[in-house]
Scaffold this active site. Structure first.
Site, mmCIF file in Angstrom:
data_model
loop_
_atom_site.group_PDB
_atom_site.id
_atom_site.type_symbol
_atom_site.label_atom_id
_atom_site.label_comp_id
_atom_site.label_asym_id
_atom_site.label_seq_id
_atom_site.Cartn_x
_atom_site.Cartn_y
_atom_site.Cartn_z
ATOM 1 N N CYS A 187 0.840 -1.193 0.000
ATOM 2 C CA CYS A 187 0.000 0.000 0.000
ATOM 3 C C CYS A 187 0.878 1.247 0.000
ATOM 4 O O CYS A 187 2.054 1.184 0.343
ATOM 5 C CB CYS A 187 -0.881 0.051 1.249
ATOM 6 S SG CYS A 187 -2.063 -1.297 1.381
ATOM 7 N N ASP A 211 14.803 -7.850 -11.494
ATOM 8 C CA ASP A 211 14.996 -7.504 -10.076
ATOM 9 C C ASP A 211 14.814 -8.704 -9.162
ATOM 10 O O ASP A 211 15.473 -8.823 -8.130
ATOM 11 C CB ASP A 211 14.070 -6.362 -9.664
ATOM 12 C CG ASP A 211 12.632 -6.627 -10.023
ATOM 13 O OD1 ASP A 211 12.033 -7.560 -9.468
ATOM 14 O OD2 ASP A 211 12.102 -5.906 -10.885
ATOM 15 N N CYS A 265 15.427 -5.979 6.653
ATOM 16 C CA CYS A 265 14.759 -7.274 6.730
ATOM 17 C C CYS A 265 15.185 -8.083 5.507
ATOM 18 O O CYS A 265 15.170 -7.580 4.380
ATOM 19 C CB CYS A 265 13.242 -7.099 6.732
ATOM 20 S SG CYS A 265 12.356 -8.679 6.646
HETATM 21 S S1 SF4 Z 1 12.575 -8.231 2.978
HETATM 22 FE FE1 SF4 Z 1 11.173 -8.691 4.688
HETATM 23 S S2 SF4 Z 1 9.555 -7.154 4.515
HETATM 24 FE FE2 SF4 Z 1 10.638 -7.184 2.557
HETATM 25 S S3 SF4 Z 1 9.529 -8.608 1.215
HETATM 26 FE FE3 SF4 Z 1 11.150 -9.779 2.234
HETATM 27 S S4 SF4 Z 1 10.179 -10.629 4.108
HETATM 28 FE FE4 SF4 Z 1 8.861 -8.954 3.343
#
Ligand code: SF4
Length: 494
Positions: free
Chosen positions: A42, A388, A475
């Site tokens: 979003c 990508d 992450c």
């Molecule tokens: S890096 Fe983390 S927040 Fe981003 S898509 Fe992957 S699991 Fe989801």
């Protein structure tokens, strides 16, 4: 369609209804249908400016954030005494026109573009969501995905919820009537620590605009300043620039900002935990003209392309991107390798997610509508194709066929991110593990499956080094399975 549109006044009885009538029950929340590529969760936007029409500014912001969600869009506006909400299915420009924006008067607004990650892909899931409780009317827009929605929803057994955002609105309404006694800021401060997962929120009552970000900062949220003395909140910096705002700063993980007549007030609802900004915000989600955690998205993608060229050189005639998010990375690969950069595919800017292809034949047509091959650049050439990411790869398989049919002699696939092996629970819909091609196949099996001559994914440490976010940590759960916020065990089973 205009019949689906609902404009809700702040004192309308619907505002006090708990849950969306007809919404899909959310006792058990699961990602909606698997996608071929990561789908953005979003985009959120908010503005408070005493001198300008907030709905028109919000339209510009949402238009700039359209790539983050193309299923529905909405605007909630306040004139200081009441809140109006207007939302609908479709693209921002197809929903709102000047006439419709004129019907949303006021100097404060929030807006939302949505792709469903929980709940139904339907009008009832469109945002902003709104409620009235304890004498306060408020509207809310959410970017991200909660991982404890089922537990939170179970507290309201009589309610039906359309999304995790709907659950948050109900929690705020309940707190306003029981504990916070009409103070929305108190209610937000009490409710947010109970949420687990990813959330960047814009919230407003009749007079205050509020922004908040989860303690890990999975999803971005920026504060911008207008020359007129107004303030703006937005998921990405280009949405600040488009309304003439300058970037003041990022909202800090665990922070609530309250914007009122006296300016911006900062509160904390949680200590900053280890920052976990989504790696895929850099790889795919965010616009390349934006800045995240002090890092240019375009520059990060170029560095990733350079790193990929160093990691996986190959003899070829042309480096081509799969447009559009791979363009910066392909330029980086071409620069580092010395192989010329060129275009093999032109992407139609007009094909949106709303294009529905119910049969295989129509789906093939959809790909031809999406990509047009430049045969002169393809025929007889050895191509380095830069992409990508590969999630399910079903569209990419057809893209390879298109390039082969156009006469490519060799295809060397270079992916600007590591194998995507684990589902995202923090705001991007990627389907469950069984749908992820890298979760079920070896890299050599993927190469054969896709019919390319070579395939290399960028190593994770090289990607992280290329992004180099200051001062944020990243992450990487979808590439490592190391989830920074625990996800339901049952959901992790392949
Ligand atoms: S890096 Fe983390 S927040 Fe981003 S898509 Fe992957 S699991 Fe989801």
């Amino acid at each position: 369609m205009i019949q689906m549109t609902r404009q809700v006044e702040g004192n309308h009885p619907d505002v006090t209804a708990a849950g969306s009538p007809g919404g899909e029950p959310i006792r058990r929340v699961a990602p909606v249908a698997a996608s071929d590529r990561p789908r953005e969760a979003c985009g959120v936007f908010g503005v408070r400016d005493p001198q300008q029409s907030a709905s028109h500014l919000t339209y510009l912001g949402l238009f700039t954030l359209q790539h983050r969600g193309q299923e529905s869009a909405g605007i909630a506006v306040s004139d200081g005494t009441k809140i109006l909400v207007d939302k609908d299915m479709g693209l921002v420009a197809s929903i709102f026109n000047d006439h419709r924006l004129q019907a949303l008067p006021g100097n404060m607004a929030i807006g939302h573009t949505r792709y469903a990650t929980t709940g139904a892909s339907a009008w009832d899931g469109a945002q902003p969501v709104s409620r009235g409780a304890g004498g306060v009317y408020f509207a809310l827009g959410h970017n991200g995905n909660l991982v404890n929605t089922e537990e939170l929803a179970a507290r309201y057994p009589a309610e039906v919820f359309g999304s995790d955002s709907d659950v948050v609105a109900t929690m705020l309404a309940a707190d306003l009537t029981t504990r916070s006694h009409g103070s929305l800021v108190d209610a937000v401060t009490a409710v947010l620590p109970q949420l687990q997962g990813a959330f960047s929120l814009v919230i407003m009552d009749e007079t205050r605009l509020i922004g908040a970000r989860d303690p890990h900062g999975f999803r971005p949220l920026f504060l911008g300043r207008l020359e007129t003395g107004g303030w703006v909140l937005a998921s990405e910096t280009p949405a600040l620039f488009v309304v003439g705002a300058t970037v003041e700063r990022e909202i800090s993980p665990g922070e609530i900002v309250v914007i009122d007549d006296d300016g911006v007030h900062s509160h904390r609802f949680a200590d900053v935990q280890k920052r976990r900004l989504c790696t895929f915000e850099f790889v795919y989600v965010s616009r390349p003209d934006g800045v995240l955690a002090g890092t240019s998205v375009d520059a990060a993608r170029r560095r990733a392309g350079i790193a990929l060229a160093r990691q996986a050189p190959v003899e070829a005639d042309l480096v081509v991107p799969i447009p559009e998010s791979s363009i910066s990375g392909a330029l980086g690969y071409a620069t580092e390798s010395g192989i010329p950069y060129g275009l093999a595919l032109i992407k139609s800017p007009y094909i949106g997610r709303s294009f529905i292809a119910p049969t295989q034949a129509r789906r093939d047509t959809a790909l031809r509508l999406k990509f047009g091959p430049i045969v002169e650049n393809i025929a007889g050439r050895r191509l380095v194709v830069v992409e990508d990411s590969l999630i399910r790869a079903s569209t990419f398989r057809k893209t390879v066929r298109m390039l082969r049919d156009a006469g490519a002699t060799e295809l060397h696939l270079r992916v600007l991110s590591p194998p995507y092996r684990w589902p995202c629970y923090y705001g991007m819909d990627t389907g469950d593990r069984t749908t992820l091609i890298a979760a079920t196949k070896t890299i050599e099996q993927i190469r054969i499956d896709l019919d390319v001559d070579s395939l290399v994914y960028l190593d994770l440490d090289r990607l992280v080094e290329a992004i180099n976010p200051q001062p944020a940590g990243l992450c990487t759960a979808c590439m490592t399975g190391d989830y920074p916020v625990p996800v339901p065990t049952a959901s992790r089973r392949p």
